[in-house]
Design an enzyme around this catalytic site. Structure first.
Site, PDB file in Angstrom:
ATOM      1  CB  SER A 153      -0.981  -0.038   1.180  1.00  0.00           C
ATOM      2  OG  SER A 153      -1.959   0.961   1.064  1.00  0.00           O
ATOM      3  CG  ASP A 250      -6.529  -2.582  -4.209  1.00  0.00           C
ATOM      4  OD1 ASP A 250      -6.852  -1.387  -4.085  1.00  0.00           O
ATOM      5  OD2 ASP A 250      -5.575  -3.084  -3.598  1.00  0.00           O
ATOM      6  CG  HIS A 280      -5.870  -1.626  -0.409  1.00  0.00           C
ATOM      7  ND1 HIS A 280      -4.996  -1.344  -1.429  1.00  0.00           N
ATOM      8  CD2 HIS A 280      -5.355  -1.048   0.701  1.00  0.00           C
ATOM      9  CE1 HIS A 280      -4.008  -0.608  -0.964  1.00  0.00           C
ATOM     10  NE2 HIS A 280      -4.193  -0.423   0.320  1.00  0.00           N
TER      11      HIS A 280
END
Length: 306
Positions: A153, A250, A280
């Protein structure tokens, strides 16, 4: 695109609803950090790890904490690991298990960086800490041939930025591979996958991502800097080979695809893996999601082949 969610994915998404991270932008960020930190410590098993990985905390230049993980057998370039959390939450403790598994899976030394967090420390502070840690890691065993940089991320954002910086700055160690797990690469929140998946059903929402960006790079001018927003890079020539992992659901899927395409256009060897049923954060759900184990195996293969 489909909104048919596999049962395993839904079970993991239900678990995510228990995380304090869902309150990002609604509660005081220091409270969220504390709850995440305490929760991570509470579930850690006591005693030595069965995989033989050991770890120790270090303080670089008297200010920057780094946790170093050593597998039972050590070989190859070390890994600089950068945790996610929107540059604003999470820490070495929340990503401890992921870093342990990375060391065990690859047989590499892993250094997990406790970089400063936004909004108290916006860009470039987290990246400055990343550079500092990378230079330190270059002096560790196995780093003569370079280092691997990995992150999830926002940590993937920092990993991509370090790979960009390393291609231009001879004071930084050579990056032999960048491993980007559902990385944040662009501040454009209007892509088709944002439109499809950023409503909150799949964890990360557009509202949260907007808050994260405001914490990390509040000035519009900053977001023209490719070391803050890697998608802005005018050239990717000479950047390290990349392995990019991202999930089907995502919101960041579109930017991962676009960055992979730009890397390939620049002649950079790039592998993009899209995991069916992934969202995610899915990589952290090993033991719950089969695709998390699949992704971990793919990451290990990419690193040990670099």
């Amino acid at each position: 695109m489909t909104d048919t969610v596999p049962a395993q994915t839904q079970a993991a998404l239900d678990l995510m609803q228990l995380s304090p991270a869902r309150y990002v932008g609604q509660r005081d960020v220091t409270r969220i950090r504390a709850e995440l930190h305490e929760g991570a410590l509470a579930i850690r098993p006591p005693g030595p790890r069965p995989d033989g990985v050991t770890f120790a905390d270090h303080l670089i230049e008297g200010a920057l904490p780094v946790r170093v993980y050593r597998p039972a057998a050590l070989a190859g370039p070390p890994i600089l690991f950068l945790h996610g959390g929107g540059w604003a939450i999470c820490d070495v403790e929340t990503h401890h298990e992921l870093a342990c598994q990375l060391a065990a899976d690859t047989g590499r030394l892993v250094a997990s960086v406790e970089y400063r967090l936004a909004p108290e420390h916006p860009y470039p502070a987290p990246l400055d800490d990343t550079r500092t840690a990378a230079r330190w890691l270059a002096s560790q065993p196995g780093a003569d041939a370079g280092i691997v940089v990995a992150g999830d991320s926002s940590g993937g954002n920092l990993a991509a930025a370090l790979a960009l910086a390393s291609a231009q700055d001879p004071s930084l160690p050579r990056v032999v591979l960048q491993v980007l797990l559902y990385p944040v690469l662009d501040d454009d929140l209007t892509s088709d996958t944002y439109q499809a998946f950023a409503g909150g059903r799949f964890g990360l929402s557009e509202e949260q991502m907007r808050w994260y960006w405001q914490c990390y790079a509040p000035a519009a001018g900053t977001r023209r800097d490719p070391l803050a927003v890697p998608a802005r890079a005018a050239s990717l020539d000479g950047v390290a080979p990349a392995f990019i992992a991202v999930g089907e659901f995502d919101p960041l899927l579109s930017e991962a695809r676009a960055y992979a395409a730009a890397l390939r256009a620049a002649g950079v060897p790039t592998t993009l893996r899209e995991y069916r049923g992934g969202f995610h954060g899915f990589y952290s759900f090993r033991g719950v999601l089969d695709i998390a184990a699949d992704a971990a195996a793919d990451v290990a293969t990419a690193i040990t082949s670099a």
